[in-house]
Design a protein around this motif. Structure first.
Motif, short mmCIF file in Angstrom:
data_model
loop_
_atom_site.label_atom_id
_atom_site.label_comp_id
_atom_site.label_asym_id
_atom_site.label_seq_id
_atom_site.Cartn_x
_atom_site.Cartn_y
_atom_site.Cartn_z
N GLY A 1 17.10 -88.52 20.85
CA GLY A 1 16.56 -87.28 20.30
C GLY A 1 16.46 -86.15 21.30
N TRP A 2 16.66 -86.42 22.58
CA TRP A 2 16.58 -85.37 23.58
C TRP A 2 17.68 -84.34 23.33
CZ3 TRP A 2 15.66 -88.40 28.79
CH2 TRP A 2 14.37 -88.94 28.75
N LYS A 3 17.34 -83.07 23.38
CA LYS A 3 18.28 -82.01 23.04
C LYS A 3 18.66 -81.19 24.28
CE LYS A 3 16.59 -81.61 18.30
NZ LYS A 3 15.97 -80.74 17.27
N THR A 4 19.90 -80.69 24.23
CA THR A 4 20.45 -79.91 25.34
C THR A 4 21.03 -78.61 24.81
OG1 THR A 4 21.06 -81.99 26.43
CG2 THR A 4 22.03 -79.96 27.31
N VAL B 1 22.62 -76.27 20.28
CA VAL B 1 21.53 -77.18 20.60
C VAL B 1 21.94 -78.55 20.07
CG1 VAL B 1 19.09 -77.73 20.30
CG2 VAL B 1 19.81 -75.33 20.44
N ASN B 2 22.25 -79.46 20.98
CA ASN B 2 22.80 -80.76 20.60
C ASN B 2 21.92 -81.90 21.09
OD1 ASN B 2 25.23 -79.68 19.43
ND2 ASN B 2 26.01 -79.34 21.50
N PRO B 3 21.60 -82.86 20.20
CA PRO B 3 20.89 -84.06 20.63
C PRO B 3 21.86 -85.00 21.35
CG PRO B 3 21.40 -84.22 18.31
CD PRO B 3 21.86 -82.86 18.76
N GLN B 4 21.32 -86.00 22.02
CA GLN B 4 22.18 -87.00 22.67
C GLN B 4 22.98 -87.76 21.63
OE1 GLN B 4 22.36 -87.11 26.08
NE2 GLN B 4 21.03 -85.32 25.91
N GLY C 1 27.79 -76.69 14.03
CA GLY C 1 28.73 -75.71 14.55
C GLY C 1 28.94 -75.88 16.05
N TYR C 2 30.16 -75.58 16.51
CA TYR C 2 30.45 -75.66 17.95
C TYR C 2 31.71 -74.84 18.24
CZ TYR C 2 34.36 -78.96 17.30
OH TYR C 2 35.55 -79.54 16.94
N SER C 3 32.04 -74.71 19.54
CA SER C 3 33.23 -73.98 19.99
C SER C 3 33.28 -72.58 19.38
CB SER C 3 34.50 -74.77 19.62
OG SER C 3 35.65 -74.16 20.14
N ALA C 4 32.22 -71.82 19.59
CA ALA C 4 32.10 -70.50 18.98
C ALA C 4 32.73 -69.42 19.85
CB ALA C 4 30.64 -70.17 18.73
N SER C 5 33.24 -68.37 19.18
CA SER C 5 33.80 -67.20 19.87
C SER C 5 33.50 -65.96 19.05
CB SER C 5 35.31 -67.33 20.05
OG SER C 5 35.65 -68.48 20.79
N PHE C 6 33.22 -64.86 19.74
CA PHE C 6 33.05 -63.57 19.07
C PHE C 6 34.39 -62.84 19.06
CE2 PHE C 6 28.74 -64.46 20.61
CZ PHE C 6 27.99 -64.21 19.46
N THR C 7 34.65 -62.10 17.99
CA THR C 7 35.84 -61.26 17.96
C THR C 7 35.67 -60.14 18.98
OG1 THR C 7 34.84 -60.02 16.12
CG2 THR C 7 36.43 -61.76 15.57
#
Length: 401
Positions: free
Chosen positions: A24-27, A44-47, A69-75
């Motif tokens: 449950g620890w989050k990073t 924010v991802n748990p182990q 969601g992951y691997s985000a990019s802004f236009t």
């Protein structure tokens, strides 16, 4: 006395940590800020478990969340956010329990978020995506939509040829204008790249000889939404490592007449200028190589342009020789030994560990486009630091020997 008792009681009731607590620890990971400096995003991802992508304006006035969601990019204009969405951990776990094939496993989705009002648009079964770095509103993504098999009756099945036709490689490339939702799609695309200025896209398309489509290298020009065929051939079996320069004016790629299954592949490096009605320029090939004797283009180092398109960097390596095969013995009857000498700089386990790396290493080679001149580095064992932002007269290299 009462205080001592309460402290002692608290220590007795404390629970020791277990593996579920660690899960449950989050990073906080993958922090991204828009080019305008007005928006930020982070994961924010748990182990173990499903994470969340959080999007906020710099004044923290609101918050947009995307589950998994992951691997985000802004236009480039900071008006939209593009991200991938993982399948839930439980759905992936259940699919693994059912021992589904890789093509039947849950796939990623792509989400496009309009930051002004938080509206979203999603696309299923997405493998990768790319956005322009500096400007432009067109993005591209590769997806693998599931094909619905055609209905067949008993009479039709009997007429179907048992030898199934080979399908072209590649997937569906979708080019999308996020501002007005215009779409252009291309089938059987194996790779693509958008120029940094967002004005052109280069892609490699694969097809069979008995179809109306052709295998080759193409560019899509954003200005008039036209598609230009750069090269195609019934003789060539491979096109790969297609790269477009930052200004969207030049394209380079590798091509080979050898099949994917060939043990030794000979690649040629081809350059095309899009700004003029010029012909393809073969920089290096096995027919006319300006490199050191026995050297050809390495398929394992992707070419790259300098910022202003004056230089082209790629890798060159000696042409590998075919392995000697004993046709009299079965594979299981052959003896295999690992030989190590005291003069070797690496221990035998390290040699085996780096075997693939050693086979794919190449010398950094510079092509001065205006002068049509090649400059080849002296050794593939030296790792040179390539600065594409400036045209330096020297490069710094290091090695681990």
């Amino acid at each position: 006395f009462a205080l001592i008792s309460s402290v002692a009681l608290g220590q007795i009731n404390k629970r020791s940590l277990n593996q579920y607590d660690y899960d449950g620890w989050k990073t906080v990971q993958q922090n991204v800020i828009s080019n305008t400096g007005k928006w930020i995003s982070y994961e924010v991802n748990p182990q173990l478990g499903d994470g969340i992508l959080i999007i906020k304006p710099i004044d923290l006035s609101k918050e947009i969340t995307i589950q998994r969601g992951y691997s985000a990019s802004f236009t480039p204009d900071g008006a939209y956010l593009i991200a991938r969405i993982k399948p839930s951990l439980e759905s992936t776990r259940q699919a693994k329990k059912k021992k589904l094939k890789s093509e039947d496993m849950p796939k990623d989705s792509l989400v496009i978020v309009k930051l002004a009002d938080g509206t979203r648009r999603t696309f299923a079964n997405v493998k990768s995506y790319e956005i322009p770095k500096l400007q432009g509103s067109w993005i591209g993504f590769i997806s693998n939509p599931k094909e619905i098999p055609a209905k067949t009756d008993s009479t039709t099945k009997s007429k179907i040829d048992k030898s199934k036709k080979q399908k072209p490689k590649g997937d569906l490339l979708t080019l999308l204008n996020v501002q007005n939702n215009e779409e252009v799609k291309f089938k059987y695309v194996t790779e693509f790249q958008i120029s940094e200025k967002g004005n052109a896209v280069v892609f490699v398309q694969d097809a069979l000889s008995d179809t109306s489509k052709v295998r080759g290298v193409f560019t899509f020009l954003v200005k008039d939404q036209s598609t230009l065929l750069l090269d195609t051939s019934s003789v060539l079996k491979q096109y790969k490592n297609a790269v477009i320069d930052p200004a969207g004016q030049q394209v380079v790629w590798m091509q080979s007449a050898d099949s994917l299954k060939a043990e030794v592949k000979r690649f040629a490096l081809v350059l095309r200028n899009l700004s003029a009605k010029s012909k393809n320029e073969v920089i290096v090939s096995d027919q006319s190589s300006k490199l050191q004797h026995g050297y050809l283009v390495s398929e394992f180092r992707k070419p790259s342009f300098s910022e202003h398109g004056e230089r082209l960097y790629f890798g060159s390596a000696p042409l590998a020789s075919k392995s000697l095969k004993d046709t009299l013995l079965l594979d299981e009857e052959m003896s295999r030994v690992d030989v190590w000498g005291w003069e070797d700089t690496r221990l035998q386990p390290m040699q085996l560990k780096r075997l693939k790396e050693d086979k794919e290493k190449s010398s950094v080679t510079l092509y001065l486009i205006g002068q049509k001149k090649l400059v080849q580095s002296v050794s593939a064992d030296i790792n040179y630091q390539i600065d594409t932002k400036a045209n330096h007269a020297h490069m710094l290299g290091t090695n681990n020997e």
